[in-house]
Design a protein around this motif. Structure first.
Motif, mmCIF file in Angstrom:
data_model
loop_
_atom_site.group_PDB
_atom_site.id
_atom_site.type_symbol
_atom_site.label_atom_id
_atom_site.label_comp_id
_atom_site.label_asym_id
_atom_site.label_seq_id
_atom_site.Cartn_x
_atom_site.Cartn_y
_atom_site.Cartn_z
ATOM 1 N N SER A 3 35.792 13.589 42.095
ATOM 2 C CA SER A 3 35.244 12.522 41.256
ATOM 3 C C SER A 3 34.090 11.820 41.968
ATOM 4 C CB SER A 3 36.321 11.508 40.908
ATOM 5 O OG SER A 3 36.671 10.797 42.071
ATOM 6 N N ASP A 47 36.386 2.166 41.428
ATOM 7 C CA ASP A 47 37.795 2.350 41.083
ATOM 8 C C ASP A 47 38.630 1.376 41.923
ATOM 9 O OD1 ASP A 47 40.351 3.153 40.623
ATOM 10 O OD2 ASP A 47 40.025 5.288 41.077
ATOM 11 N N ASN A 49 41.585 0.642 41.953
ATOM 12 C CA ASN A 49 42.863 1.169 42.419
ATOM 13 C C ASN A 49 42.789 1.611 43.875
ATOM 14 O OD1 ASN A 49 45.352 1.414 41.164
ATOM 15 N ND2 ASN A 49 44.438 2.667 39.521
ATOM 16 N N LYS A 237 32.804 8.981 33.010
ATOM 17 C CA LYS A 237 33.834 9.025 34.058
ATOM 18 C C LYS A 237 34.694 7.777 34.036
ATOM 19 C CE LYS A 237 31.758 12.111 37.356
ATOM 20 N NZ LYS A 237 31.443 12.400 38.721
ATOM 21 N N ARG A 239 35.347 5.919 31.486
ATOM 22 C CA ARG A 239 36.236 5.993 30.319
ATOM 23 C C ARG A 239 37.394 6.948 30.599
ATOM 24 N NH1 ARG A 239 31.547 5.539 26.298
ATOM 25 N NH2 ARG A 239 31.655 3.328 25.756
ATOM 26 N N ASP A 240 37.076 8.092 31.190
ATOM 27 C CA ASP A 240 38.117 9.074 31.511
ATOM 28 C C ASP A 240 39.132 8.471 32.471
ATOM 29 O OD1 ASP A 240 36.741 10.802 29.944
ATOM 30 O OD2 ASP A 240 35.895 12.018 31.586
ATOM 31 N N LEU A 241 38.607 7.804 33.506
ATOM 32 C CA LEU A 241 39.485 7.220 34.520
ATOM 33 C C LEU A 241 40.382 6.150 33.891
ATOM 34 C CD1 LEU A 241 40.242 6.960 37.541
ATOM 35 C CD2 LEU A 241 38.441 5.249 37.760
ATOM 36 N N GLY A 243 41.225 5.953 30.834
ATOM 37 C CA GLY A 243 42.176 6.635 29.955
ATOM 38 C C GLY A 243 43.341 7.217 30.752
ATOM 39 N N LYS A 244 43.009 7.880 31.845
ATOM 40 C CA LYS A 244 44.030 8.541 32.662
ATOM 41 C C LYS A 244 44.994 7.548 33.297
ATOM 42 C CE LYS A 244 41.519 11.532 35.004
ATOM 43 N NZ LYS A 244 40.926 12.045 36.164
ATOM 44 N N THR A 245 44.438 6.392 33.715
ATOM 45 C CA THR A 245 45.249 5.450 34.490
ATOM 46 C C THR A 245 45.697 4.247 33.661
ATOM 47 O OG1 THR A 245 43.241 4.308 35.199
ATOM 48 C CG2 THR A 245 44.058 6.030 36.658
ATOM 49 N N SER A 246 45.476 4.310 32.357
ATOM 50 C CA SER A 246 45.703 3.145 31.474
ATOM 51 C C SER A 246 45.023 1.911 32.061
ATOM 52 C CB SER A 246 47.194 2.860 31.297
ATOM 53 O OG SER A 246 47.875 4.014 30.922
#
Ligand code: SF4
Ligand code: SF4
Ligand code: SF4
Lengths: 331, 154
Positions: A3, A47, A49, A237, A239-241, A243-246
């Motif tokens: 990523s 990110d 996180n 990216k 949006r994807d992230l 989506g993946k991680t809520s």
């Protein structure tokens, strides 16, 4: 695919300019050369996180950009009217070491947020700096053109042009730029009566970017918290992230869109509540597009000349009619 | 509307829009708060840069409309043997350029429009200095009672 946009793919993405900026001296000339880069708007994704709050990025920013920091030659002049103008002097050795907020010597800091969300405690570290807005009010409304945008979307304040009036800070939704008094162009003009130093903020390592290198904070991060790339790719990216991680997104819509997108496991209103905010410590609230209202007037500016033409035609048609009538009258 | 009424209205609009344009133009620089202008009753709004720029645009729109109105009027008046005086010509050029650079600055403020740094600085500097030149010229001409138009001698 990782990523993180690695240095190689960053270069491959065609984001290199000729790399002449650094070689060609300092000041206006290099800035202008850097501004000639390709019109690919760069965006960063953070990110939250991943950030462990080690402050490697903060140290790297200070080290790499240290040569851009203000070096006042003596104390700032006494500003007039004294009761109205505050000077800001961060140049003492102790103040230069401040890293827990934005200052003219610290363009990036880690804002800590601790709290509870959905019954679970959280502790997040948020790297904070200029958002590099798409339609940046600081640059659009700088009365001297000192704050300007490069074709790659980077927003920079030119230290040789800035008068230090801090309008950029007032209209920035996050009040990002920080003043150092006693430096800059205004000292050569009316030092006591107009201007008040120079405003400083993250310039997204525009000079490194012009050479096809990564901003220092991105390069050194051991956790790969940040990545940089063309805005549409980074938005996807993010949006994807999310989506993946809520996760939740900040910076995509704020102020009409920025070039800094945060993805967090905790909603930003909760984070905003948990932050220590104040001078040099920006908020994380939703932000309306600052320039939107002013830009609506462009329509009025565009149709105004047409209205003037119609008014004049109407008037002279009337006059012509009256003259005609007079001429028609038998004398 | 009778021609003399139109003349009076356009003159009144011109003076009002000029006053507002100059006030908000200077207000684009962070000076009014420093120098107590925003403390004056009724001038608090001038501390808000965003309101300031919107009001500047409004005044700009009125001035652009008037400029178009006077250009078309001038075409008609030429037919009647009226010409721009020497000072009228200079004033028209300076004001025209001030308006055009202002328009270019408004375009620059649109989302996605980026001017290179030298152009940005030049536009700021030109718009400001042309406006100040026009202010001085207009005041000088008013004091000297120099007219905009003259009768064609030929
Ligand atoms: S962004 Fe990276 S370098 Fe900076 S504090 Fe977080 S983990 Fe450390
Ligand atoms: S965050 Fe503030 S300083 Fe940075 S580009 Fe946006 S308006 Fe300008
Ligand atoms: S992009 Fe460069 S200037 Fe901006 S915070 Fe990172 S290291 Fe500092």
């Amino acid at each position: 695919m990782s990523s993180l946009i690695s240095r190689r793919s960053f270069l491959k993405a065609g984001l290199i300019t000729a790399g002449t900026a650094a070689a060609a001296g300092t000041g206006l000339a290099s800035a202008i050369r850097a501004a000639d880069g390709p019109k690919t708007e760069l965006c960063t994704l953070l990110d939250l996180n991943k950030c462990i709050g080690c402050e490697e990025c903060v140290r790297a920013c200070r080290e790499i950009n240290g040569h851009k920091f203000p070096e006042p030659e003596g104390p700032p002049p006494i500003m007039r009217p004294v009761e109205r103008v505050k000077t800001a002097d961060w140049s003492s050795p102790e103040k230069r070491t401040v890293t827990d907020r934005l200052t003219p010597y610290n363009w990036l800091f880690i804002q800590r947020a601790r709290g509870e969300y959905q019954g679970q405690s959280f502790e997040l570290n948020i790297p904070r700096r200029c958002m590099h807005c798409h339609n940046a009010p600081c640059s659009k409304l700088c009365p001297f053109g000192a704050a300007y945008q490069l074709r790659n979307g980077i927003v920079r304040i030119h230290p040789d042009v800035c008068m230090g009036g801090a309008k950029c800070k007032t209209i920035c939704p996050w009040n990002i730029p920080e003043r150092q008094s006693g430096v800059g162009l205004h000292l050569d003009l009316l030092p006591q009566y107009a201007g008040n130093g120079v405003m400083y903020k993250c310039d997204r390592c525009y000079d490194r970017v012009a050479e096809g290198r990564l901003p220092a904070c991105i390069e050194v991060c051991p956790e790969s918290v940040q990545e940089i790339g063309p805005r549409n790719e980074i938005v996807q990216k993010a949006r994807d992230l999310a989506g993946k991680t809520s996760g939740f997104i900040y910076g995509l819509e704020e102020n009409g869109g920025t070039h800094t997108i945060y993805v967090s496991p905790v909603p930003f209103d909760v984070l905003n509540q948990a932050l220590r905010k104040g001078p040099g410590r920006p908020q994380l609230q939703p932000v309306e597009n600052v320039m939107a209202d002013a830009n609506r007037w462009i329509g009025a500016l565009a149709i105004a000349p047409a209205a003037g033409v119609i008014g004049a035609l109407a008037r002279f048609k009337q006059t012509a009619g009256q003259t005609q009538k007079k001429e028609d009258k038998p004398s | 509307m009778k021609p003399h009424q139109a003349n009076r209205l356009s003159e009144w609009l011109y003076l009002a829009a000029m006053a507002v344009a100059f006030f908000t133009g200077f207000g684009n620089m962070p000076l009014y708060q420093r120098y107590y202008v925003t403390d004056l009753p009724g001038f608090g709004w001038a501390a808000n840069f965003m309101i300031n720029v919107e009001v500047h645009y409004m005044a700009g729109a009125v001035l652009l409309a008037l400029a178009a109105y006077f250009i078309v009027s001038w075409i008609f008046l030429r037919k009647e043997g009226l010409r721009l005086s020497q000072t009228g010509r200079i004033r028209a050029i300076v004001l025209g350029l001030a308006l055009l650079t202002g328009l270019a600055m408004a375009v620059k403020n649109l989302s996605g429009v980026v001017y290179p740094l030298p152009l940005l600085i030049a536009m700021n500097f030109l718009h400001m200095s042309l406006a100040v030149c026009y202010l001085l010229l207009a005041l000088g001409c008013r004091i000297a009672r120099a007219p905009w138009l003259r009768k064609n001698q030929r």
